[in-house]
Design an enzyme around this catalytic site. Structure first.
Site, PDB file in Angstrom:
ATOM      1  N   SER A 268       0.820  -1.211   0.000  1.00 28.49           N
ATOM      2  CA  SER A 268       0.000   0.000   0.000  1.00 28.49           C
ATOM      3  C   SER A 268       0.858   1.266   0.000  1.00 28.49           C
ATOM      4  O   SER A 268       1.994   1.279   0.479  1.00 28.49           O
ATOM      5  CB  SER A 268      -0.904   0.025   1.231  1.00 28.49           C
ATOM      6  OG  SER A 268      -1.823  -1.033   1.204  1.00 28.49           O
TER       7      SER A 268
HETATM    8  N1  SAH Z   1      -1.656  -4.614   3.741  1.00 22.33           N
HETATM    9  C1  SAH Z   1      -0.753  -4.651   2.622  1.00 22.33           C
HETATM   10  C2  SAH Z   1      -1.462  -4.486   1.311  1.00 22.33           C
HETATM   11  C3  SAH Z   1      -1.757  -5.797   0.737  1.00 22.33           C
HETATM   12  S1  SAH Z   1      -2.604  -5.768  -0.830  1.00 22.33           S
HETATM   13  C4  SAH Z   1       0.349  -3.615   2.799  1.00 22.33           C
HETATM   14  O1  SAH Z   1       0.574  -3.166   3.880  1.00 22.33           O
HETATM   15  O2  SAH Z   1       1.023  -3.271   1.851  1.00 22.33           O
HETATM   16  C5  SAH Z   1      -4.072  -6.637  -0.390  1.00 22.33           C
HETATM   17  C6  SAH Z   1      -3.906  -8.083  -0.001  1.00 22.33           C
HETATM   18  O3  SAH Z   1      -5.214  -8.588   0.240  1.00 22.33           O
HETATM   19  C7  SAH Z   1      -3.292  -8.975  -1.067  1.00 22.33           C
HETATM   20  O4  SAH Z   1      -2.139  -9.571  -0.580  1.00 22.33           O
HETATM   21  C8  SAH Z   1      -4.392 -10.009  -1.349  1.00 22.33           C
HETATM   22  O5  SAH Z   1      -3.909 -11.310  -1.595  1.00 22.33           O
HETATM   23  C9  SAH Z   1      -5.201  -9.966  -0.073  1.00 22.33           C
HETATM   24  N2  SAH Z   1      -6.568 -10.469  -0.172  1.00 22.33           N
HETATM   25  C10 SAH Z   1      -7.475 -10.298  -1.159  1.00 22.33           C
HETATM   26  N3  SAH Z   1      -8.630 -10.910  -0.872  1.00 22.33           N
HETATM   27  C11 SAH Z   1      -8.451 -11.513   0.352  1.00 22.33           C
HETATM   28  C12 SAH Z   1      -9.288 -12.317   1.201  1.00 22.33           C
HETATM   29  N4  SAH Z   1     -10.539 -12.632   0.876  1.00 22.33           N
HETATM   30  N5  SAH Z   1      -8.781 -12.740   2.374  1.00 22.33           N
HETATM   31  C13 SAH Z   1      -7.501 -12.434   2.737  1.00 22.33           C
HETATM   32  N6  SAH Z   1      -6.676 -11.682   1.982  1.00 22.33           N
HETATM   33  C14 SAH Z   1      -7.137 -11.224   0.800  1.00 22.33           C
END
Ligand code: SAH
Length: 212
Positions: A60
């Site tokens: 993010s």
């Molecule tokens: N929090 C992270 C951003 C991750 S991007 C940061 O600090 O940079 C969003 C994440 O959500 C991805 O890794 C994706 O695989 C996950 N994701 C999407 N749908 C999901 C679900 N139903 N359950 C758990 N994780 C999920």
């Protein structure tokens, strides 16, 4: 090596964009974002942008991490926080320094393992990880003082609202790819009060099968 000046410039940018919570700013200042990225991208770690982390996912944007974190902190001391979408663990690491315990759920196993390694490297031990579809929250660990979702559903899953403590806060992007609202939902007993914080772009929250 990233210079201290590049990191300070990021802090300046966050403040210019309206992030004023000192606790949040201090944690972002002291959290090395470069360790969450592949070597080839680590020189861009202190730019205020989302960057790829593989598996079609992203780390993010620091502004968004700061905004979401400030939104939950404003509700008072954080005992238990649930995060859906661990990714590489950057947001997890930020929250882990501001809450007593963090529960984080990710559907892509290799990302979850990378996050686990990154948090260990930073010496953050107050985090429990789960490889699962997190759209139903983490049954049995709640209620949570705050829930942060870092992937966007088209509608808010009822389970997340149900796992929110009275007085708790949920921060979540909602909508389709090109039009998502970052919403803050504050629970007061049986009432849920919604505020729209920003327009954002997150990856979709995928429901169902997980990735091994
Ligand atoms: N929090 C992270 C951003 C991750 S991007 C940061 O600090 O940079 C969003 C994440 O959500 C991805 O890794 C994706 O695989 C996950 N994701 C999407 N749908 C999901 C679900 N139903 N359950 C758990 N994780 C999920």
């Amino acid at each position: 090596m990233t210079s201290q000046r590049t990191r300070e410039r990021l802090l300046g940018r966050l403040m210019e964009q309206g992030i004023s919570n000192m606790e949040v700013l201090d944690v972002i200042r002291s959290t090395p974002r470069h360790i969450f990225l592949d070597e080839a991208l680590s020189h861009r770690a202190y730019e205020d942008v989302a960057l790829p982390i593989g598996f079609n996912q992203t780390i993010s944007q620091p502004y968004v991490v700061a905004r979401m974190t400030a939104a939950i902190i404003a509700g008072g001391p954080l005992n238990k926080v649930l995060e859906i979408g661990t990714g590489c663990g950057y947001q997890t690491a930020v929250i882990a320094q501001l809450a007593k315990s963090v529960y984080t759920v990710e559907r892509i196993k290799p990302l979850l393992e990378r996050a686990r390694k990154n948090l260990k490297l930073l010496g953050l031990r107050n985090v429990e990880f789960k490889h699962s579809d997190g759209s139903g929250g983490w049954e049995g660990k709640g209620p949570f003082d705050a829930i942060i979702t870092t992937a966007a559903p088209q509608q808010i899953p009822q389970e997340l609202l149900a796992q929110l403590a009275d007085g708790g806060r949920l921060v979540i992007p909602v909508g389709v790819e090109n039009h998502q609202e970052l919403r803050l939902i504050a629970r007061q007993g049986k009432e849920f009060i919604t505020e729209i914080l920003d327009l954002v772009r997150f990856v979709p929250l995928l429901v169902g099968q997980v990735h091994h």
